[in-house]
Design a protein around this motif. Structure first.
Motif, PDB file in Angstrom:
ATOM      1  N   THR A 156       2.201  -0.779  -3.585  1.00 54.45           N
ATOM      2  CA  THR A 156       2.870  -1.260  -4.803  1.00 54.45           C
ATOM      3  C   THR A 156       1.827  -1.564  -5.873  1.00 54.45           C
ATOM      4  N   LYS A 157       0.724  -2.176  -5.433  1.00 50.43           N
ATOM      5  CA  LYS A 157      -0.362  -2.514  -6.376  1.00 50.43           C
ATOM      6  C   LYS A 157      -0.883  -1.250  -7.076  1.00 50.43           C
ATOM      7  N   GLU A 158      -1.098  -0.183  -6.287  1.00 46.98           N
ATOM      8  CA  GLU A 158      -1.617   1.077  -6.841  1.00 46.98           C
ATOM      9  C   GLU A 158      -0.608   1.730  -7.786  1.00 46.98           C
ATOM     10  N   LEU A 159       0.665   1.668  -7.408  1.00 54.91           N
ATOM     11  CA  LEU A 159       1.708   2.261  -8.270  1.00 54.91           C
ATOM     12  C   LEU A 159       1.758   1.524  -9.607  1.00 54.91           C
ATOM     13  N   ASP A 188       3.769 -12.298  -1.944  1.00 55.67           N
ATOM     14  CA  ASP A 188       3.061 -11.181  -2.589  1.00 55.67           C
ATOM     15  C   ASP A 188       2.531 -10.129  -1.618  1.00 55.67           C
ATOM     16  N   GLN A 189       2.944 -10.191  -0.353  1.00 55.71           N
ATOM     17  CA  GLN A 189       2.436  -9.208   0.610  1.00 55.71           C
ATOM     18  C   GLN A 189       2.832  -7.773   0.245  1.00 55.71           C
ATOM     19  N   HIS A 190       3.963  -7.638  -0.474  1.00 58.62           N
ATOM     20  CA  HIS A 190       4.439  -6.287  -0.831  1.00 58.62           C
ATOM     21  C   HIS A 190       3.426  -5.510  -1.665  1.00 58.62           C
ATOM     22  N   LEU A 191       2.549  -6.241  -2.380  1.00 51.84           N
ATOM     23  CA  LEU A 191       1.584  -5.555  -3.255  1.00 51.84           C
ATOM     24  C   LEU A 191       0.649  -4.643  -2.460  1.00 51.84           C
ATOM     25  N   ASN A 192       0.392  -5.011  -1.203  1.00 51.84           N
ATOM     26  CA  ASN A 192      -0.516  -4.197  -0.377  1.00 51.84           C
ATOM     27  C   ASN A 192       0.232  -3.314   0.622  1.00 51.84           C
TER      28      ASN A 192
END
Length: 444
Positions: free
Chosen positions: A167-170, A194-198
């Motif tokens: 998600t962070k990269e997108l 915020d775990q979804h970011l990775n």
């Protein structure tokens, strides 16, 4: 009671009632018992006098708050995503014929010290005061990408594999700033941390699509719906459904002692000297305390007010999510408000909840940021409850235990637990491809 059942369900909380209904529809012979003389367990709905007794220890509430029977205060208030899995599950069991829904007025987020409407379409992004002019354009492009994204059509993927890209990269590809990332992750995709970011971006994109589709479906100002008279109607609706399919409900059954054989497998439940035999048990953590562990606590405040929450466009029903970063916390805070428009309070009265994972021993101080958003309150109650999750091995003991309700004010985590339990119990996935129009709201 001395009969044999395939499944005995203990507790009439929302999760147990949904599972009981699903199993009944599947043709499973179910006995459903509760030690209480009322439906709902931890997720019950209280009138004003019951609320007063629970939190103030007095039998009667003051008269100026209105008639006790006009209050239906849900102890675990959660809005339903209009196109979400819970609504699909309700339609699958046909329990919707016993319920009336009404769209929820508002969906808001607290960012940069202010309550703001959650924007989800490119058009709303352009109007939103949450972002500056350049950020609006970037967010608009991102929302357009999400809107057009089709998992099965590579042409919509812009050369990106969302099962690998985090998600962070997108988000980095669209150049969005931290506050935008915050409200998208927590108030649109409804992640609780915020775990979804990775993690792979596909889950976040599909959650955003669900939000936008639910919003479009009711052409309202939020993606959520809520039953008239509150969630207390749900367990009773499932009890009626279960009866139609030959299930048996028994309230006010003391003790409900689960019996095991020498190998530790469940064989039945004993209450008042009688034993009902069964192959499997479904229950909430309170019925098998030695098979669960404590995973945290939820702090909450319940307020009775005479006005809507300020800065929510006079919404009579609304959710405000406060992402953890905005308060330098480890978990989000949730504000829920419902009123006489959903028949949960007398005319002119509003019920608000503020809830979060407790990080200290002082709920009043901890919930202050959320309570401050409510404006003046007529009455306020504070409460902290423990959360448990199962630690047993269902394959060995045939006990299927739900996880305690969390602090969220929407149903996404609750229904994920129910569907996971359904698969563990039956060995199959629930088919949720249903005609969504069966759960229309009053205004449609």
């Amino acid at each position: 009671m001395d009969e044999e059942y395939e499944v005995i369900v203990l507790g009439t909380g929302l999760k147990e009632c949904i599972l009981s209904g699903l199993l009944s529809v599947d043709g499973v012979k179910v006995l459903h018992m509760d030690r209480n003389d009322y439906y709902g367990g931890e997720s019950t709905s209280l009138n004003l006098n019951q609320l007063w007794k629970k939190f103030r220890g007095e039998d009667k509430a003051p008269e100026h708050l209105g008639a006790s029977r006009d209050y239906n205060v849900d102890m675990m208030p959660k809005f339903m995503m209009g196109n979400g899995k819970l609504v699909r599950t309700l339609i699958h069991t046909d329990v919707t014929k016993y319920l009336s829904f009404k769209a929820v007025d508002g969906s808001y987020v607290f960012v940069k010290g202010k309550v703001q409407k959650v924007p989800v379409t490119p058009m709303e992004a352009l109007k939103s005061p949450l972002m500056g002019i350049f950020e609006k354009r970037r967010a608009g492009k991102f929302f357009s990408y999400v809107q057009d994204y089709d998992e099965k059509d590579p042409k919509t993927h812009n050369g990106m594999d969302l099962t690998r890209l985090t998600t962070k990269e997108l988000i980095a590809k669209f150049g969005l700033d931290e506050n935008t990332v915050d409200f998208i992750g927590h108030a649109v995709a409804l992640h609780t941390n915020d775990q979804h970011l990775n993690q792979p971006a596909l889950d976040t994109v599909m959650r955003m699509k669900l939000y936008a589709e639910s919003l479009a479906r009711f052409q309202g100002t939020s993606p959520y719906i809520y039953p008239l008279y509150g969630l207390g109607e749900l367990p009773q609706a499932f009890a009626r459904l279960s009866a139609v399919y030959g299930g048996t409900y028994m309230l006010n059954k003391p003790e409900c002692k689960v019996e095991f054989d020498e190998e530790g497998k469940v064989i039945g439940v004993t209450s008042e000297g009688e034993t009902a035999r069964c192959k499997k048990i479904v229950c909430d953590p309170s019925y098998l305390p030695n098979k669960v562990r404590k995973i945290g606590r939820v702090a909450r405040a319940i307020a009775i007010m005479s006005h809507p929450i300020p800065n929510t466009n006079d919404s009579h029903s609304v959710q405000v999510i406060i992402p953890q970063k905005q308060l330098a916390r480890k978990s989000d805070m949730y504000v829920f408000c419902c009123s006489y428009s959903h028949n949960v309070a007398p005319k002119g009265k509003f019920i608000a909840f503020v809830s979060t994972d407790a990080e200290t021993d002082n709920p009043q101080t901890e919930l202050k940021a959320g309570i401050d958003l409510l404006g003046p309150v007529d009455e306020i109650f504070f409460d902290v409850y423990d959360r448990y999750e199962p630690v047993n091995e269902p394959a060995l003991d045939n006990c299927f235990i739900s996880t305690s309700y969390d602090a969220t004010t929407h149903f996404e985590t609750t229904v994920a637990d129910v569907l996971n339990m359904y698969t563990l119990i039956t060995g199959k996935q629930l088919d949720l491809s249903v005609d969504l129009s069966a759960a229309s709201t009053e205004e449609e």
